[in-house]
Motif scaffolding. Structure first.
Motif, mmCIF file in Angstrom:
data_model
loop_
_atom_site.group_PDB
_atom_site.id
_atom_site.type_symbol
_atom_site.label_atom_id
_atom_site.label_comp_id
_atom_site.label_asym_id
_atom_site.label_seq_id
_atom_site.Cartn_x
_atom_site.Cartn_y
_atom_site.Cartn_z
ATOM 1 N N UNK A 1 7.058 1.491 -17.676
ATOM 2 C CA UNK A 1 5.643 0.953 -16.957
ATOM 3 C C UNK A 1 6.063 -0.117 -15.991
ATOM 4 N N UNK A 2 5.639 0.190 -14.754
ATOM 5 C CA UNK A 2 5.842 -0.763 -13.779
ATOM 6 C C UNK A 2 4.882 -1.841 -13.535
ATOM 7 N N UNK A 3 5.062 -3.036 -13.574
ATOM 8 C CA UNK A 3 4.554 -4.458 -13.440
ATOM 9 C C UNK A 3 4.978 -5.337 -12.357
ATOM 10 N N UNK A 4 4.714 -5.310 -11.265
ATOM 11 C CA UNK A 4 4.926 -6.116 -10.297
ATOM 12 C C UNK A 4 4.074 -6.942 -9.634
ATOM 13 N N UNK B 1 12.806 -6.136 5.429
ATOM 14 C CA UNK B 1 13.197 -6.904 4.304
ATOM 15 C C UNK B 1 12.135 -6.882 3.302
ATOM 16 N N UNK B 2 10.778 -6.944 3.357
ATOM 17 C CA UNK B 2 9.880 -6.918 2.406
ATOM 18 C C UNK B 2 9.953 -5.605 1.697
ATOM 19 N N UNK B 3 10.076 -4.314 2.400
ATOM 20 C CA UNK B 3 10.206 -3.169 1.754
ATOM 21 C C UNK B 3 11.363 -3.121 0.845
ATOM 22 N N UNK B 4 12.415 -3.712 1.252
ATOM 23 C CA UNK B 4 13.696 -3.586 0.291
ATOM 24 C C UNK B 4 13.216 -4.287 -0.932
ATOM 25 N N UNK B 5 12.661 -5.830 -0.796
ATOM 26 C CA UNK B 5 12.439 -6.570 -1.959
ATOM 27 C C UNK B 5 11.579 -5.775 -2.987
ATOM 28 N N UNK B 6 10.463 -5.120 -2.428
ATOM 29 C CA UNK B 6 9.662 -4.188 -3.221
ATOM 30 C C UNK B 6 10.116 -3.156 -3.892
ATOM 31 N N UNK C 1 12.314 -3.891 -6.736
ATOM 32 C CA UNK C 1 11.307 -4.255 -7.911
ATOM 33 C C UNK C 1 10.969 -3.010 -8.541
ATOM 34 N N UNK C 2 10.626 -2.162 -7.901
ATOM 35 C CA UNK C 2 10.442 -0.647 -8.542
ATOM 36 C C UNK C 2 11.405 0.067 -9.051
ATOM 37 N N UNK C 3 12.446 -0.017 -8.302
ATOM 38 C CA UNK C 3 13.642 0.689 -9.019
ATOM 39 C C UNK C 3 14.077 0.270 -10.184
ATOM 40 N N UNK C 4 14.281 -1.093 -10.301
ATOM 41 C CA UNK C 4 14.905 -1.660 -11.468
ATOM 42 C C UNK C 4 13.628 -2.163 -12.519
ATOM 43 N N UNK D 1 0.899 -1.205 0.160
ATOM 44 C CA UNK D 1 -0.107 -0.076 -0.046
ATOM 45 C C UNK D 1 0.731 1.238 0.077
ATOM 46 N N UNK D 2 1.964 1.210 0.686
ATOM 47 C CA UNK D 2 2.726 2.576 0.815
ATOM 48 C C UNK D 2 3.375 2.587 -0.553
ATOM 49 N N UNK D 3 4.135 1.457 -1.009
ATOM 50 C CA UNK D 3 4.803 1.404 -2.196
ATOM 51 C C UNK D 3 3.968 2.016 -3.471
ATOM 52 N N UNK D 4 2.581 1.618 -3.573
ATOM 53 C CA UNK D 4 1.746 1.846 -4.729
ATOM 54 C C UNK D 4 1.888 3.677 -4.684
ATOM 55 N N UNK D 5 2.056 4.312 -4.056
ATOM 56 C CA UNK D 5 2.130 5.890 -4.037
ATOM 57 C C UNK D 5 3.212 6.438 -4.648
ATOM 58 N N UNK D 6 4.230 5.532 -4.820
ATOM 59 C CA UNK D 6 5.512 6.149 -5.480
ATOM 60 C C UNK D 6 5.385 5.948 -6.989
ATOM 61 N N UNK D 7 4.527 5.034 -7.430
ATOM 62 C CA UNK D 7 4.356 4.578 -8.919
ATOM 63 C C UNK D 7 3.396 5.416 -9.581
ATOM 64 N N UNK D 8 4.024 5.832 -10.836
ATOM 65 C CA UNK D 8 3.273 6.825 -11.557
ATOM 66 C C UNK D 8 2.624 5.965 -12.773
ATOM 67 N N UNK D 9 3.432 5.257 -13.179
ATOM 68 C CA UNK D 9 2.949 4.311 -14.462
ATOM 69 C C UNK D 9 3.005 2.949 -14.174
ATOM 70 N N UNK D 10 1.867 2.140 -14.162
ATOM 71 C CA UNK D 10 1.737 0.761 -13.911
ATOM 72 C C UNK D 10 1.280 0.611 -12.603
#
Length: 518
Positions: free
Chosen positions: A425-428, A410-415, A418-421, A378-387
């Motif tokens: 268009x982000x698809x995770x 740990x979970x935050x680092x994995x997510x 995935x966003x950084x790389x 939920x927190x990570x979705x805010x950072x995504x503009x495309x996808x």
């Protein structure tokens, strides 16, 4: 290598000299034995009469006896065999004292000449020249051989018997074979051999029968050559060729200790160079990683520092503030956020240092996996503009024991990774699964740039980042995945990755419901 080569040359020369000396002894002993066998055959029945007459004459010279001298044949059992002797008897008379004395002596039969020669040599060594029988034997033999009549007959007979004798008849092959073997054994030359005999025209001599070592196909270019019957200058020259097939084996048996030490030294030097080379490469990689870390940290810290600096300049400008808090508030908020960002960077570095020292203490809290994953997504979705991020959770609760703060990181680092790389268009996909009542699986899968195979086994190393040249569009300093691996190991979990360059990566975390090492 040079030392081993020099040692081989030296040992080879010594062995060649030994072989030549031994072969010289072989042919000399063989010639002496052949001569003894040949000439003793001349002392037959025709010579025995002359021998007995000479014995009578020499007996009278040694002992004052009358003319009545008699010789009788007798056999004495000596050293385990029957030996032929001649019993010589004579009477002497002293006219002054009227005493008659009888003299008797045993002399060796001339047919036992070979035994006489051996026994005579022994008596010479022992120093018993006063023995009457020995003196008689010696004087008789010397007297006989001084007479030209018998010497001439002996020489004529020798030339007559050997002048036209074929080489195969001059040599007893079995006797020669035995002579070579025995001499090699006595001289300490322990090696196999085969041989052949050639005439003056370099033609091999053929015999009616052969020994196992006689080689009709011998290669004379690899043999040691020596002349048979070196003292015979009248008969055809015969050459003995001896081949040593295991010459190198003999050499290496003498050299094995030195060669072993040399080989061990060479291996030690090679191993030292390998270790040194690997150390140099490792140090070089560490230097590159350190430089990359410093470069990335500089970029990471430069942004918040610049932002704080601009905000401070804005606050110090009276024209911008005009004592109006509404204009000041955004700058204060910016400073606070960037300061927190700097604090987060420093905190992560400190955490990594603590993990390296092994000082980290993990709390044993009762957690629920779906809840943690849902909160992070939920927190990570805010950072995504495309996808976006797709979340697939297993039904029901997924409780486990772990540290809440570190598990959340740990979970935050994995997510975040995935966003950084990801691509533009982000698809995770973030997925939780129940493998069993005691094991859960968390999968974080992206369709980003992916990782090449040569980097997959290094991405969890400290400060390691997949090389991107001078491009720094992806922020980071190689601590995130190292932190993930360290936390997973401490809690007894397993983290793995699968990736295909250009198509994306998939990180799989296997979580145990309770700590395995408890």
């Amino acid at each position: 290598m040079y030392q081993a080569f020099q040692l081989y040359e030296k040992k080879s020369e010594e062995l060649n000299n030994q072989m030549e000396n031994v072969l010289s002894k072989v042919v000399i002993r063989h010639e002496k034995a052949s001569d003894l066998k040949r000439y003793t055959s001349f002392f037959g029945k025709d010579f025995s009469g002359q021998y007995k007459q000479a014995l009578k004459q020499e007996f009278q010279n040694l002992v004052p006896v009358q003319e009545s001298v008699s010789i009788k044949d007798t056999i004495i059992y000596e050293n385990g065999r029957d030996v032929k002797y001649l019993q010589i008897e004579g009477d002497s008379y002293d006219s002054l004292t009227h005493v008659t004395a009888k003299h008797s002596v045993l002399a060796r039969d001339i047919s036992e000449l070979a035994s006489y020669v051996k026994e005579g040599a022994k008596k010479d060594d022992e120093g018993n020249p006063n023995d009457l029988a020995f003196q008689l034997d010696k004087r008789v033999v010397n007297s006989l051989f001084k007479k030209s009549k018998y010497i001439n007959e002996l020489m004529v007979s020798a030339f007559r018997n050997n002048g036209g004798t074929a080489p195969a008849e001059r040599i007893n092959l079995a006797f020669l074979d035995s002579m070579i073997s025995k001499t090699f054994e006595v001289e300490g030359l322990k090696t196999t051999f085969n041989y052949a005999i050639f005439n003056e025209d370099d033609e091999i001599i053929e015999f009616p029968s052969y020994t196992d070592r006689y080689n009709l196909k011998i290669d004379t270019s690899k043999t040691k050559e020596v002349r048979l019957f070196p003292g015979n200058i009248f008969d055809e020259e015969l050459n003995l060729h001896v081949y040593f097939p295991k010459k190198n084996t003999v050499l290496f048996n003498e050299m094995w200790l030195t060669l072993t030490v040399s080989i061990l030294l060479v291996l030690l030097v090679v191993l030292s160079f390998v270790v040194m080379f690997k150390t140099i490469l490792h140090q070089r990689r560490l230097a590159e990683v350190k430089n990359d870390f410093i470069s990335n940290m500089t970029h990471e810290f430069k942004t918040p520092i610049s932002t704080i600096s601009l905000a401070c300049e804005a606050l110090s400008d009276k024209d911008m503030t005009n004592n109006d808090m509404t204009t000041v508030t955004p700058f204060i908020k910016m400073i606070s956020e960037e300061n927190k960002r700097l604090g987060g960077l420093v905190e992560q570095i400190l955490k990594t240092a603590v993990l390296d020292r092994g000082d980290i203490k993990m709390k044993q809290d009762e957690l629920e996996l779906n809840e943690i994953v849902s909160r992070v997504v939920s927190k990570s979705k805010i950072r995504i503009q495309n996808g976006g991020i797709r979340l697939e959770q297993a039904s029901g609760l997924m409780p486990f024991i772990g540290d809440e703060v570190h598990t959340n990181n740990l979970v935050s680092n994995l997510v975040d990774n995935a966003i950084k790389y990801s691509k533009k268009e982000v698809d995770i996909l973030v997925k939780t699964e129940k493998l069993s009542d005691e094991k859960y699986r968390l999968t974080v899968q992206d369709k980003g740039i992916g990782i090449k195979n040569e980097h997959l086994d290094k991405i969890f190393d400290k400060l390691y980042r997949v090389p991107t040249g001078n491009v720094h569009n992806v922020k980071g300093y190689g601590l995130g995945l190292n932190y993930v691996k360290a936390i997973a190991d401490v809690q007894g979990w397993n983290i793995s990755v699968k990736s295909k360059f250009g198509e994306g990566s998939s990180f799989v975390l296997i979580i145990n419901k309770s700590k395995e090492n408890e």
